[in-house]
Design an enzyme around this catalytic site. Structure first.
Site, PDB file in Angstrom:
ATOM      1  CG  ASP A  50      -2.203  -1.181   1.021  1.00  0.00           C
ATOM      2  OD1 ASP A  50      -2.215  -1.536  -0.064  1.00  0.00           O
ATOM      3  OD2 ASP A  50      -2.821  -1.271   2.158  1.00  0.00           O
ATOM      4  CB  ALA A  51       3.921   2.166   1.866  1.00  0.00           C
ATOM      5  CE1 TYR A  53      -2.503   1.961  -6.769  1.00  0.00           C
ATOM      6  CE2 TYR A  53      -3.570   3.316  -5.130  1.00  0.00           C
ATOM      7  CZ  TYR A  53      -3.586   2.667  -6.181  1.00  0.00           C
ATOM      8  OH  TYR A  53      -4.674   3.174  -6.905  1.00  0.00           O
ATOM      9  CG  ASP A  54      -1.062   5.439  -0.557  1.00  0.00           C
ATOM     10  OD1 ASP A  54      -1.956   5.084  -1.369  1.00  0.00           O
ATOM     11  OD2 ASP A  54      -1.497   5.574   0.563  1.00  0.00           O
ATOM     12  CB  SER A  99     -30.738   4.263 -16.507  1.00  0.00           C
ATOM     13  OG  SER A  99     -31.283   4.450 -17.997  1.00  0.00           O
ATOM     14  CG  LEU A 100     -34.651   6.486 -13.023  1.00  0.00           C
ATOM     15  CD1 LEU A 100     -34.469   7.181 -11.689  1.00  0.00           C
ATOM     16  CD2 LEU A 100     -36.186   6.169 -13.286  1.00  0.00           C
ATOM     17  CD  GLU A 133     -39.184   5.899  -4.443  1.00  0.00           C
ATOM     18  OE1 GLU A 133     -38.179   5.522  -4.854  1.00  0.00           O
ATOM     19  OE2 GLU A 133     -40.270   5.184  -4.537  1.00  0.00           O
ATOM     20  CE  LYS A 135     -31.273   9.432 -10.419  1.00  0.00           C
ATOM     21  NZ  LYS A 135     -29.699   9.014 -10.230  1.00  0.00           N
ATOM     22  CG  ASP A 137     -24.680  10.110  -6.157  1.00  0.00           C
ATOM     23  OD1 ASP A 137     -24.553   9.297  -7.019  1.00  0.00           O
ATOM     24  OD2 ASP A 137     -23.790  11.245  -5.918  1.00  0.00           O
ATOM     25  NE  ARG A 156     -28.983   0.289 -14.766  1.00  0.00           N
ATOM     26  CZ  ARG A 156     -28.231   0.855 -15.857  1.00  0.00           C
ATOM     27  NH1 ARG A 156     -27.108   1.068 -15.878  1.00  0.00           N
ATOM     28  NH2 ARG A 156     -28.910   1.453 -16.853  1.00  0.00           N
ATOM     29  CD  GLU A 192     -28.708   3.651  -5.970  1.00  0.00           C
ATOM     30  OE1 GLU A 192     -29.380   2.961  -6.605  1.00  0.00           O
ATOM     31  OE2 GLU A 192     -27.858   4.366  -6.664  1.00  0.00           O
ATOM     32  CE1 TYR A 244     -34.082   1.512  -7.168  1.00  0.00           C
ATOM     33  CE2 TYR A 244     -32.785   2.412  -5.382  1.00  0.00           C
ATOM     34  CZ  TYR A 244     -33.027   1.896  -6.705  1.00  0.00           C
ATOM     35  OH  TYR A 244     -31.732   2.050  -7.479  1.00  0.00           O
ATOM     36  CE  LYS A 332     -29.240  13.505 -11.725  1.00  0.00           C
ATOM     37  NZ  LYS A 332     -28.572  13.026 -12.872  1.00  0.00           N
ATOM     38  CB  CYS A 426      -8.157  17.740 -38.961  1.00  0.00           C
ATOM     39  SG  CYS A 426      -7.695  16.568 -37.953  1.00  0.00           S
ATOM     40  CB  CYS A 429      -5.198  14.078 -40.694  1.00  0.00           C
ATOM     41  SG  CYS A 429      -6.685  14.752 -41.111  1.00  0.00           S
ATOM     42  CB  CYS A 444     -11.395  16.545 -39.416  1.00  0.00           C
ATOM     43  SG  CYS A 444     -10.440  15.328 -40.286  1.00  0.00           S
ATOM     44  CB  CYS A 450      -8.616  11.838 -40.099  1.00  0.00           C
ATOM     45  SG  CYS A 450      -8.246  12.380 -38.432  1.00  0.00           S
TER      46      CYS A 450
HETATM   47  S1  IVH Z   1     -35.876   3.633  -9.727  1.00  0.00           S
HETATM   48  C1  IVH Z   1     -37.275   1.226 -13.130  1.00  0.00           C
HETATM   49  N1  IVH Z   1     -35.578   4.917  -7.619  1.00  0.00           N
HETATM   50  O1  IVH Z   1     -30.703   6.018 -10.395  1.00  0.00           O
HETATM   51  C2  IVH Z   1     -36.860   2.397 -11.944  1.00  0.00           C
HETATM   52  N2  IVH Z   1     -33.735   4.616  -8.890  1.00  0.00           N
HETATM   53  O2  IVH Z   1     -30.467   7.250 -12.661  1.00  0.00           O
HETATM   54  C3  IVH Z   1     -35.316   2.411 -12.035  1.00  0.00           C
HETATM   55  N3  IVH Z   1     -31.725   5.444  -7.814  1.00  0.00           N
HETATM   56  O3  IVH Z   1     -30.053   3.153 -11.872  1.00  0.00           O
HETATM   57  C4  IVH Z   1     -34.734   3.040 -10.957  1.00  0.00           C
HETATM   58  N4  IVH Z   1     -32.539   6.406  -6.296  1.00  0.00           N
HETATM   59  O4  IVH Z   1     -29.416   3.205  -9.483  1.00  0.00           O
HETATM   60  C5  IVH Z   1     -35.219   4.554  -8.598  1.00  0.00           C
HETATM   61  N5  IVH Z   1     -35.610   6.021  -5.440  1.00  0.00           N
HETATM   62  C6  IVH Z   1     -34.838   5.536  -6.526  1.00  0.00           C
HETATM   63  C7  IVH Z   1     -33.467   5.989  -6.852  1.00  0.00           C
HETATM   64  C8  IVH Z   1     -32.878   5.150  -7.909  1.00  0.00           C
HETATM   65  C9  IVH Z   1     -31.367   6.141  -7.031  1.00  0.00           C
HETATM   66  C10 IVH Z   1     -30.761   5.189  -9.163  1.00  0.00           C
HETATM   67  C11 IVH Z   1     -30.648   3.791  -9.732  1.00  0.00           C
HETATM   68  C12 IVH Z   1     -30.789   3.949 -10.957  1.00  0.00           C
HETATM   69  C13 IVH Z   1     -30.429   5.234 -11.359  1.00  0.00           C
HETATM   70  C14 IVH Z   1     -30.997   6.049 -12.645  1.00  0.00           C
END
Ligand code: IVH
Length: 699
Positions: A50-51, A53-54, A99-100, A133, A135, A137, A156, A192, A244, A332, A426, A429, A444, A450
């Site tokens: 570790d040392a 690497y650091d 995803s959303l 709900e 979101k 992170d 995922r 999550e 969720y 967001k 460009c 190229c 380009c 290119c």
């Molecule tokens: S619902 C089908 N609910 O956000 C519904 N996602 O940007 C799919 N996430 O991949 C997800 N909080 O990892 C849902 N209350 C919440 C969430 C949530 C965080 C994440 C999740 C998803 C990502 C999409």
């Protein structure tokens, strides 16, 4: 750290390095650190203490601080999550992990609700309850229970295929290993994995004391802790889980999202206490405002609020589009901003020749992450904001989005600064860079000569949503291309001829070379949709690639059709344009691509190396009465919106076209249908009323 076993880095003190030496040294350090990360995270076989690497990381940091302009795009100080783990088995998600879509302001949210109403064809006074709900992170995970016992836990991944991390997830206190009697016999619970801010700080303190890796933020700490090959390490890390959503289930058990969350609680899961059922959009937006205000006091990071249509029958009807549910959206939080100095403007050349300006910045922390680059989009953007080298600028970062330059602080502009002149050639190229009338992007014109375009096309070809070759990332492509080991997509599959050369490279291990070659062999069979996407045809993303794969079925059929479609009067052209969502601009890019002789050679070459599988239609579709049929909807439908009708038809394997032709099998006429119904009649195409149609698909 300079004994024979450690990587060959020069021992010269940082203060004595010349600029050129520093540059070489940064390249070497980037390689050495990447290799150490790989051994540590992916092979669980660190060769450095570790040392040591650091030491490498500190030296890298010190050089970057002395020469900020030399900071590499692949700088180890920027790299956060470890790459794809090779040590975990793959798991296919029976129901994809979605995803959303994002909403950035309240108007986007209102539009989301209107879209839902339109799709479901709801009356204006029908309430649409939404669940709001936080979101979280963190990282999403899927937990599979069979007869109440946890049998599998997965990441995922790309949404279709993740990694089996059951033993790691089992170590989380928030994740029950057994569920009470009465739960569905198959139940996938999704949610999550995250780390609290406090636990993150404490973990980093412990890591620092032990001379181990320091994490940039709680999300990275959670990711790094979860992807450990040794579950005991995961157990020692304070990870938590909010449930969720669900994946595969053997029977329905709730008719609304809020009752579902209640069930999860009663089964022993933790759900987020701030989640709230809202009767109207306004209520949902009020929850957003409230959570936004309390955001910094929460014990964990969140990056927005997710709204979900509460009624599950509606969720089912709404379905999904391009890997995101139509019934949910992520609102967001506003981006975080910071002020810094723009040191240089670099021009990057993309795979289609687009010149993209990138701002190289004095490193600055924004929302917990050090930012050194920001996108400038295009030349108009630079001119509009009058961005100049040496300017002090405000930059912002929102979620995973690439940082952007918001504005210049003109009062801080150094005297004698010059307006930025965008290059007309460009930078790679030297070919002329042209900007067609009405387009924002200068490209380009070097095309196939290119090298920058060639390399970018190759990077795209092996990328995650394309061939997804583990161990063959941007950096390797660049080196192998420069060394003449690969020059066109097909040559990736001939890399094994260069095994000796690969092994002979400085710092490369035999095992990793063989792993890479095995990963390449593993990708010789590929679905037509991924294959088309991998070609990197302008404007052809994953969704269009899927449409083309469904429509044409095989590569040969596609190639023949594109050749025939070069004649705009041909039936092949009409057929192409008739694919819903493919307009004349996309058609032109497709036809041009297939007409280019070099691309023909590339395709022949790939066809020899690969086995390209016909597109797999959704399983439901095979025996549906409308599978393979071409349907046109016209007029106003009563029981569902137009998009729902289209989505239903497609999920049953039908092709939905925008206009009626001889190839149309059914025209479904709603109220006030116009010329399309008449045309169908003239062509002798079968006409169905909405009722006939519903009877046909439900029958
Ligand atoms: S619902 C089908 N609910 O956000 C519904 N996602 O940007 C799919 N996430 O991949 C997800 N909080 O990892 C849902 N209350 C919440 C969430 C949530 C965080 C994440 C999740 C998803 C990502 C999409």
């Amino acid at each position: 750290m300079n004994d024979a076993a450690s990587p060959p880095v020069s021992a010269k003190p940082v203060k004595d390095l010349s600029r050129a030496e520093a540059e070489t040294e940064l390249a070497r350090l980037a390689d050495a650190i990447a290799e150490a990360d790989r051994l540590y995270h992916l092979e669980d076989a660190p060769e450095l203490t570790d040392a040591e690497y650091d030491g490498l990381r500190r030296r890298n940091q010190a050089i970057e601080e002395r020469f900020p302009g030399l900071k590499r795009t692949d700088s180890p100080s920027e790299r956060v999550a470890p790459g794809p783990a090779e040590g975990f088995a793959k798991v296919r998600h029976v129901r994809p992990m979605l995803s959303l879509a994002n909403a950035f302001d309240s108007e986007d949210v209102r539009e989301f609700e209107r879209r839902v109403r339109r799709f479901l064809n709801l009356r204006d006074d029908e309430p649409v309850a939404l669940m709001a709900e936080p979101k979280i992170d963190g990282l999403s995970a899927s937990l599979r229970y069979e007869n109440g016992r946890l049998v599998q836990g997965a990441t995922r991944g790309d949404g279709t295929e993740g990694e089996n991390i059951t033993r790691n997830l089992e170590t989380l206190n928030d994740i029950p290993r057994n569920l009470p009697a009465g739960v569905p016999s198959v139940l996938e619970v999704r949610g999550e994995v995250y780390m609290t801010k406090e636990d993150f700080v404490a973990l980093n303190e412990r890591q620092a004391e032990a001379g181990a890796k320091i994490f940039a933020n709680p999300r990275n700490a959670a990711a790094g802790s979860l992807r450990q090959l040794d579950p005991e390490i995961t157990r020692s890390r304070p990870l938590r889980f909010f449930a969720y959503s669900w994946g595969e289930i053997s029977e329905d058990f709730a008719d609304s999202h809020h009752t579902f969350l209640g069930k999860l609680e009663s089964w022993g899961f933790t759900t987020n206490p701030l989640s709230k059922l809202c009767g109207t959009v306004d209520e949902a937006l009020a929850v957003y405002a409230d959570i936004g205000e309390r955001r910094h006091d929460l014990s964990y990071d969140i990056d927005g609020v997710v709204y979900k249509v509460d009624r599950i029958d509606w969720q089912q009807r709404l379905g999904m589009v391009s890997r995101a549910p139509r019934w949910a959206i992520a609102h967001k939080f506003k981006a975080e901003q910071a002020e810094t100095v723009l040191r240089e403007i670099d021009i990057q050349v993309g795979r289609t020749g687009a010149l993209t300006p990138v701002a190289r910045l004095e490193p600055v922390k924004v929302g917990g992450v050090t930012v050194t680059n920001a996108t400038l989009h295009n030349e108009d953007e630079i001119r509009r904001k009058d961005i100049r080298v040496g300017d002090t600028v405000v930059i912002q970062r929102a979620g995973d989005v690439i940082p952007q330059v918001v504005r210049v602080i003109v009062e801080k502009r150094p005297a004698g600064s010059q307006e930025y002149a965008f290059p007309e050639h460009c930078p790679r190229c030297g070919s002329e860079a042209r900007r067609p009338e009405g387009e924002a992007i200068r490209r380009c014109t070097g095309g196939l000569v290119c090298p920058a375009q060639a390399v970018e096309r190759l990077k795209h070809f092996v990328s995650r949503d394309a061939f997804d070759i583990e161990g063959l990332g941007a950096k390797q492509i660049e080196t192998y291309y420069n060394d003449g080991l690969i020059d066109r997509p097909g040559s990736v599959f001939r890399l094994k001829q260069h095994r000796r050369t690969l092994i002979g490279r400085e710092g490369t291990k035999i095992v990793s070379t063989d792993k890479l070659l095995a990963a390449i062999e593993g990708r010789r069979t590929i679905g037509l949709d991924r294959f088309i996407f991998a070609l990197g045809i302008r404007q052809v993303g994953q969704a269009t690639a899927r449409l083309l794969a469904t429509h044409y079925g095989t590569l040969d059929a596609l190639r023949q059709a594109m050749a025939a479609a070069a004649d705009p009067e041909s039936e092949a052209y009409a057929d192409l344009i008739n694919i819903d969502q493919i307009g004349s601009a996309v058609a032109k890019d497709l036809i041009d691509f297939f007409a280019e002789p070099h691309n023909g050679e590339v395709l022949d070459d790939l066809d020899n190396e690969l086995s390209i599988e016909a597109f797999e239609a959704p399983t439901l579709a095979a025996d549906s009465p409308v599978a393979g049929k071409t349907v046109v909807f016209t007029g106003t439908l009563q029981t569902m919106g137009r998009s729902e009708a289209k989505a239903r038809a497609e999920s049953l394997g039908a092709k939905v076209a925008g206009s009626v032709s001889k190839k149309t099998d059914y025209v479904v006429v709603g109220a006030d249908a116009g010329s399309k119904a008449a045309k169908a009649e003239a062509l002798g195409v079968r006409i169905l009323s909405e009722e006939d149609w519903v009877a046909l698909i439900d029958g």
